[in-house]
Design a protein around this motif. Structure first.
Motif, PDB file in Angstrom:
ATOM      1  N   ASP B 164       0.836  -1.204   0.000  1.00  0.00           N
ATOM      2  CA  ASP B 164       0.000   0.000   0.000  1.00  0.00           C
ATOM      3  C   ASP B 164       0.868   1.250   0.000  1.00  0.00           C
ATOM      4  OD1 ASP B 164      -2.448   1.592   2.000  1.00  0.00           O
ATOM      5  OD2 ASP B 164      -2.707   0.839  -0.028  1.00  0.00           O
ATOM      6  N   THR B 165       1.925   1.205   0.843  1.00  0.00           N
ATOM      7  CA  THR B 165       2.844   2.349   0.890  1.00  0.00           C
ATOM      8  C   THR B 165       3.580   2.497  -0.436  1.00  0.00           C
ATOM      9  OG1 THR B 165       3.183   1.696   3.177  1.00  0.00           O
ATOM     10  CG2 THR B 165       4.589   3.443   2.344  1.00  0.00           C
ATOM     11  N   ALA B 166       3.906   1.366  -1.069  1.00  0.00           N
ATOM     12  CA  ALA B 166       4.602   1.427  -2.357  1.00  0.00           C
ATOM     13  C   ALA B 166       3.758   2.192  -3.368  1.00  0.00           C
ATOM     14  CB  ALA B 166       4.905   0.017  -2.868  1.00  0.00           C
ATOM     15  N   HIS B 167       2.453   1.911  -3.394  1.00  0.00           N
ATOM     16  CA  HIS B 167       1.577   2.625  -4.324  1.00  0.00           C
ATOM     17  C   HIS B 167       1.521   4.101  -3.993  1.00  0.00           C
ATOM     18  CE1 HIS B 167       0.053  -1.358  -5.469  1.00  0.00           C
ATOM     19  NE2 HIS B 167      -0.284  -0.754  -6.589  1.00  0.00           N
ATOM     20  N   SER B 168       1.417   4.436  -2.712  1.00  0.00           N
ATOM     21  CA  SER B 168       1.254   5.855  -2.395  1.00  0.00           C
ATOM     22  C   SER B 168       2.543   6.620  -2.661  1.00  0.00           C
ATOM     23  CB  SER B 168       0.784   6.049  -0.960  1.00  0.00           C
ATOM     24  OG  SER B 168       1.786   5.695  -0.074  1.00  0.00           O
ATOM     25  N   VAL B 169       3.692   5.961  -2.486  1.00  0.00           N
ATOM     26  CA  VAL B 169       4.954   6.646  -2.785  1.00  0.00           C
ATOM     27  C   VAL B 169       5.143   6.727  -4.294  1.00  0.00           C
ATOM     28  CG1 VAL B 169       7.449   6.373  -2.658  1.00  0.00           C
ATOM     29  CG2 VAL B 169       6.081   6.074  -0.615  1.00  0.00           C
ATOM     30  N   ALA B 170       4.788   5.671  -5.005  1.00  0.00           N
ATOM     31  CA  ALA B 170       5.028   5.643  -6.451  1.00  0.00           C
ATOM     32  C   ALA B 170       4.082   6.573  -7.201  1.00  0.00           C
ATOM     33  CB  ALA B 170       4.873   4.215  -6.967  1.00  0.00           C
ATOM     34  N   PHE B 171       2.817   6.633  -6.807  1.00  0.00           N
ATOM     35  CA  PHE B 171       1.846   7.361  -7.610  1.00  0.00           C
ATOM     36  C   PHE B 171       1.290   8.608  -6.935  1.00  0.00           C
ATOM     37  CE2 PHE B 171       1.864   4.491 -10.980  1.00  0.00           C
ATOM     38  CZ  PHE B 171       1.807   3.191 -10.505  1.00  0.00           C
ATOM     39  N   ARG B 172       1.504   8.757  -5.655  1.00  0.00           N
ATOM     40  CA  ARG B 172       1.021   9.902  -4.866  1.00  0.00           C
ATOM     41  C   ARG B 172      -0.499  10.027  -4.861  1.00  0.00           C
ATOM     42  NH1 ARG B 172       5.820  14.399  -5.811  1.00  0.00           N
ATOM     43  NH2 ARG B 172       7.489  12.888  -5.445  1.00  0.00           N
ATOM     44  N   HIS B 173      -1.129  10.674  -5.877  1.00  0.00           N
ATOM     45  CA  HIS B 173      -2.602  10.797  -5.882  1.00  0.00           C
ATOM     46  C   HIS B 173      -3.162   9.708  -6.774  1.00  0.00           C
ATOM     47  CE1 HIS B 173      -0.773  14.678  -5.348  1.00  0.00           C
ATOM     48  NE2 HIS B 173      -0.382  14.620  -6.594  1.00  0.00           N
ATOM     49  N   GLY B 174      -4.472   9.655  -6.869  1.00  0.00           N
ATOM     50  CA  GLY B 174      -5.098   8.685  -7.770  1.00  0.00           C
ATOM     51  C   GLY B 174      -4.800   7.274  -7.333  1.00  0.00           C
ATOM     52  N   LEU B 175      -3.987   6.574  -8.103  1.00  0.00           N
ATOM     53  CA  LEU B 175      -3.651   5.199  -7.756  1.00  0.00           C
ATOM     54  C   LEU B 175      -2.900   5.125  -6.435  1.00  0.00           C
ATOM     55  CD1 LEU B 175      -2.534   3.678 -11.161  1.00  0.00           C
ATOM     56  CD2 LEU B 175      -4.497   3.011  -9.798  1.00  0.00           C
ATOM     57  N   GLY B 176      -2.316   6.242  -6.014  1.00  0.00           N
ATOM     58  CA  GLY B 176      -1.571   6.241  -4.768  1.00  0.00           C
ATOM     59  C   GLY B 176      -2.442   6.343  -3.542  1.00  0.00           C
ATOM     60  N   ASN B 177      -3.742   6.696  -3.714  1.00  0.00           N
ATOM     61  CA  ASN B 177      -4.628   6.791  -2.552  1.00  0.00           C
ATOM     62  C   ASN B 177      -4.711   5.435  -1.877  1.00  0.00           C
ATOM     63  OD1 ASN B 177      -5.224   9.461  -2.986  1.00  0.00           O
ATOM     64  ND2 ASN B 177      -7.026   9.021  -4.217  1.00  0.00           N
ATOM     65  N   SER B 178      -4.636   5.452  -0.542  1.00  0.00           N
ATOM     66  CA  SER B 178      -4.622   4.180   0.171  1.00  0.00           C
ATOM     67  C   SER B 178      -5.971   3.480   0.077  1.00  0.00           C
ATOM     68  CB  SER B 178      -4.274   4.425   1.638  1.00  0.00           C
ATOM     69  OG  SER B 178      -4.391   3.232   2.361  1.00  0.00           O
ATOM     70  N   PRO B 237     -10.467  11.069 -14.292  1.00  0.00           N
ATOM     71  CA  PRO B 237      -9.441  11.124 -13.264  1.00  0.00           C
ATOM     72  C   PRO B 237      -8.125  11.638 -13.858  1.00  0.00           C
ATOM     73  CG  PRO B 237      -9.853   8.866 -13.905  1.00  0.00           C
ATOM     74  CD  PRO B 237     -10.853   9.694 -14.625  1.00  0.00           C
ATOM     75  N   ILE B 238      -7.295  12.225 -12.987  1.00  0.00           N
ATOM     76  CA  ILE B 238      -5.986  12.731 -13.434  1.00  0.00           C
ATOM     77  C   ILE B 238      -5.169  11.542 -13.922  1.00  0.00           C
ATOM     78  CG2 ILE B 238      -3.991  14.076 -12.733  1.00  0.00           C
ATOM     79  CD1 ILE B 238      -5.621  14.888 -10.252  1.00  0.00           C
ATOM     80  N   ALA B 239      -4.464  11.719 -15.025  1.00  0.00           N
ATOM     81  CA  ALA B 239      -3.636  10.625 -15.559  1.00  0.00           C
ATOM     82  C   ALA B 239      -2.582  10.253 -14.527  1.00  0.00           C
ATOM     83  CB  ALA B 239      -2.972  11.068 -16.867  1.00  0.00           C
ATOM     84  N   SER B 240      -2.356   8.962 -14.374  1.00  0.00           N
ATOM     85  CA  SER B 240      -1.389   8.507 -13.381  1.00  0.00           C
ATOM     86  C   SER B 240       0.019   8.861 -13.818  1.00  0.00           C
ATOM     87  CB  SER B 240      -1.474   6.998 -13.207  1.00  0.00           C
ATOM     88  OG  SER B 240      -2.756   6.637 -12.840  1.00  0.00           O
ATOM     89  N   LYS B 241       0.831   9.291 -12.845  1.00  0.00           N
ATOM     90  CA  LYS B 241       2.236   9.577 -13.145  1.00  0.00           C
ATOM     91  C   LYS B 241       3.078   8.848 -12.119  1.00  0.00           C
ATOM     92  CE  LYS B 241       5.383  13.390 -13.990  1.00  0.00           C
ATOM     93  NZ  LYS B 241       6.215  13.701 -12.835  1.00  0.00           N
ATOM     94  N   TYR B 242       4.151   8.237 -12.586  1.00  0.00           N
ATOM     95  CA  TYR B 242       5.019   7.500 -11.664  1.00  0.00           C
ATOM     96  C   TYR B 242       6.080   8.445 -11.115  1.00  0.00           C
ATOM     97  CZ  TYR B 242       8.407   4.176  -9.905  1.00  0.00           C
ATOM     98  OH  TYR B 242       9.271   3.493  -9.095  1.00  0.00           O
ATOM     99  N   TYR B 243       6.225   8.490  -9.799  1.00  0.00           N
ATOM    100  CA  TYR B 243       7.227   9.362  -9.195  1.00  0.00           C
ATOM    101  C   TYR B 243       8.392   8.571  -8.628  1.00  0.00           C
ATOM    102  CZ  TYR B 243       3.778  13.109  -9.425  1.00  0.00           C
ATOM    103  OH  TYR B 243       2.874  14.046  -9.858  1.00  0.00           O
ATOM    104  N   GLY B 244       8.085   7.591  -7.801  1.00  0.00           N
ATOM    105  CA  GLY B 244       9.152   6.857  -7.125  1.00  0.00           C
ATOM    106  C   GLY B 244       9.536   7.552  -5.842  1.00  0.00           C
ATOM    107  N   GLY B 245      10.272   6.866  -4.992  1.00  0.00           N
ATOM    108  CA  GLY B 245      10.719   7.460  -3.735  1.00  0.00           C
ATOM    109  C   GLY B 245      10.998   6.395  -2.704  1.00  0.00           C
ATOM    110  N   GLU B 246      11.185   6.847  -1.464  1.00  0.00           N
ATOM    111  CA  GLU B 246      11.512   5.897  -0.391  1.00  0.00           C
ATOM    112  C   GLU B 246      10.561   6.091   0.768  1.00  0.00           C
ATOM    113  OE1 GLU B 246      16.206   5.221  -0.925  1.00  0.00           O
ATOM    114  OE2 GLU B 246      14.866   4.226   0.480  1.00  0.00           O
ATOM    115  N   ALA B 247      10.334   4.989   1.490  1.00  0.00           N
ATOM    116  CA  ALA B 247       9.600   5.094   2.753  1.00  0.00           C
ATOM    117  C   ALA B 247      10.135   4.025   3.684  1.00  0.00           C
ATOM    118  CB  ALA B 247       8.104   4.900   2.532  1.00  0.00           C
ATOM    119  N   ARG B 248      10.263   4.360   4.965  1.00  0.00           N
ATOM    120  CA  ARG B 248      10.781   3.385   5.921  1.00  0.00           C
ATOM    121  C   ARG B 248       9.852   3.385   7.122  1.00  0.00           C
ATOM    122  NH1 ARG B 248      15.839   2.160   4.263  1.00  0.00           N
ATOM    123  NH2 ARG B 248      16.757   1.576   6.254  1.00  0.00           N
TER     124      ARG B 248
END
Lengths: 165, 439
Positions: B164-178, B237-248
């Motif tokens: 779930d965190t991977a999606h929210s970090v990778a996509f932020r909004h839209g698909l990134g919503n938990s 819906p806003i087109a999905s954009k991949y961002y990437g990042g880290e979470a610990r």
């Protein structure tokens, strides 16, 4: 509460009412106008008859208003639904469903009325509950809760008949 | 195989008999007069199912309605003006039906499984959810308790948390919503849920998927029951954009790590290519006491209690491809390094034999994903809802004929070039950062 002789008021016209009627021990299927009391038995009433009849209503409504004013609860700042007996599961559940704002206002009214009754006083006339304010805010919720309890009882007692395949 | 995680709640009894399907069943798609698409799959089983697939997943949430999809899923089968929740449950039990509500990132699936002859009753039940749910405030507190319970239950599964965190970090909004409503949710009353519902329950957003039902009967019932459906077109819906990042995330117990990259939308050739790449680098062993075929599986076996799986999830306009590793922190590091090595070997060139093996496994995985009733419902429903057409199991498997070795090699190169999403759950003092993995 003993629900054996339960009749729901005509305003709650659902399939369930008919089901209850058909399982009636007297075998009657007539829908009388009964008032539901959440405590024990119900009693017959002419409420709807008078309400729907313009002539009767014109002469009997003022009498009804006079009786309500005489009861005394309005002089303590209460509404009719504040004095419903709450020491039973149905009304407890209904009170649980009341919004926080309504609950607070009800508690304030009851506390004020209690203090007044201790001091053997009543409010000045301007502060008496006005008839337009004397809204039945709790009774519909109580009826809904009683309906749900009756529904549960009737499902518990249900007789399942297998469909002929 | 790590599937996209979903919430599900089941009421009533469970069907115990299963029938083997001999051939691929035809899928019929018709647009009803009311504007709702109706799909039916003929499975020839005595038990049917009908599901409402609604575009009401977390993707449809806005910042004002964060968490509303989770609440809406739990409001399914609550009081309607036609019957109380209690009556719904009891009647479904008496008829031998199973009612469930599942939430995926892009859709809410409200389904009923029942015996063939009970179609009219359960269709009415489902349509009442759309039109007649009461959304009482006193029910909201019960729903909220359930939402909190599900969220706390999620925390017990670190792999779910990690994905779930991977999606929210990778996509932020839209698909990134938990998938799960969290503490910062703006949904505070049943009115908020009701507003979200009236926004998503419109004809272009709903598909009805039936299995083992008579298509004409399903269509006629839909025409009758969904007459008053709202026809307003929801905002795209806003087109999905991949961002990437880290979470610990610090946690007790064994460590879990998700290393993800930009994937491909489901149904595309790129997605099929990534499926092959996934089977190529996967570290799962598929026989009980074997050692696993792939190099990653050999590495995973060396460390006790360790698991390494590759995953590939696809949505309507984006996807996530990556590796999930769990075990103690040092083993996790070793397995991750091995996985990255595998990706680099794949980007240099794939030997023909391994390619054939991976292709066969990918074909099998895709065919298996169409196996159960619920996955068929979800797949066909979301395909029609999001793309307008259905991809049958045979077509999906046939897509792999067009995947070449060069495609897999290029996919691996592309994966390594994109910014990684690295989620570490567990012993974060020992787990590596993504730049320690020599990507």
């Amino acid at each position: 509460a003993d629900l054996k002789f339960l009749r729901l008021s005509a305003s709650l016209n659902t399939n369930l009412v008919r089901e209850i009627e058909s399982r009636d021990i007297y075998g009657s299927n007539v829908q009388h106008q009964y008032v539901f009391t959440h405590l024990t038995m119900s009693y017959p009433t002419l409420y709807n008859t008078i309400k729907n009849n313009r002539f009767l209503h014109r002469y009997l409504k003022p009498l009804a208003d006079y009786y309500a004013n005489l009861s005394g609860y309005r002089q303590l700042g209460l509404r009719y639904d504040d004095i419903i007996i709450e020491e039973n599961s149905t009304v407890q559940e209904a009170l649980r469903r009341l919004s926080p704002q309504e609950t607070d206002l009800r508690n304030i009214r009851i506390r004020n009325a209690y203090q007044l009754s201790l001091t053997h006083k009543i409010l000045p006339k301007e502060k008496w509950t006005k008839p337009e304010e004397d809204v039945r805010f709790l009774t519909p919720i109580i009826e809904q809760v009683a309906f749900e309890e009756a529904e549960r009882e009737s499902f518990e007692a249900i007789k399942v008949v297998r469909k002929a395949s | 195989m790590l599937r996209a995680h979903r919430l599900s709640s089941k009421l009533g009894g469970i069907l115990s008999r299963k029938y083997a399907n001999v051939a691929a069943s035809p899928v019929v798609v018709t647009k009803s007069k009311t504007g709702v698409a109706v799909i039916s799959v003929e499975d020839n089983t005595p038990a049917s199912s009908v599901a409402l697939v609604v575009k009401a997943g977390p993707r449809a949430e806005t910042t004002d309605s964060a968490g509303a999809a989770h609440f809406l899923k739990n409001f399914a089968f609550k009081n309607t003006s036609a019957r109380t929740a209690f009556r719904t449950t009891r009647e479904a039990e008496l008829l031998g039906g199973v009612l469930s509500a599942n939430l995926t990132r892009e859709s809410l699936i409200i389904s009923a499984e029942f015996l063939r002859e009970d179609l009219p009753y359960f269709m009415e039940l489902l349509s009442d959810i759309i039109f007649k749910t009461s959304y009482h405030q006193h029910e909201f507190s019960d729903v909220k308790k359930k939402v909190l319970f599900e969220r706390n239950a999620m925390k017990v599964f670190p792999d779910v948390v990690a994905l779930d965190t991977a999606h929210s970090v990778a996509f932020r909004h839209g698909l990134g919503n938990s998938l799960f409503a969290n503490d910062s949710t703006k949904v505070k009353s049943s009115q908020d849920v009701s507003e979200f519902a009236s926004r998503v329950y419109t004809a272009p957003n709903i598909t009805i998927v039936g299995t083992s039902v008579d298509h004409q009967e399903l269509l006629n019932t839909t025409d009758k029951l969904f007459q008053n459906i709202d026809h307003s077109v929801p905002p795209t819906p806003i087109a999905s954009k991949y961002y990437g990042g880290e979470a610990r995330i610090a946690a007790d117990g064994i460590s879990h790590y998700v290393l993800a990259f930009a994937g491909a939308p489901a149904g595309t050739l790129d997605y099929a290519t990534l499926q092959v790449l996934r089977s190529l680098i996967d570290g799962e062993k598929h026989t009980k006491w074997g050692e696993g075929v792939n190099a990653l599986a050999q590495v995973v076996n060396k460390f006790e209690g360790t698991q390494g799986t590759a995953f590939n999830v696809g949505y309507s306009d984006a996807g996530l491809f990556g590796v999930y590793v769990s075990g103690i922190a040092t083993s996790v590091y070793q397995v991750l390094r091995a996985a990255v090595e595998e990706l680099k070997h794949a980007s240099a060139g794939v030997p023909k034999e391994k390619f054939e093996q991976a292709l066969a496994k990918a074909r099998n995985n895709v065919a298996a994903s169409y196996e159960t009733r619920s996955s068929k419902t979800e797949i066909f429903g979301s395909q029609v809802l999001l793309t307008g057409k259905v991809i049958s199991p045979a077509e999906a498997v046939a897509q792999f004929d067009r995947v070449k070795i060069e495609d897999v090699k290029n996919a691996a190169i592309k994966v390594l070039q994109c910014k990684p999403t690295a989620i570490a759950v567990g012993d974060i003092n020992s787990l590596p950062y993504s730049d320690a993995l020599s990507l």
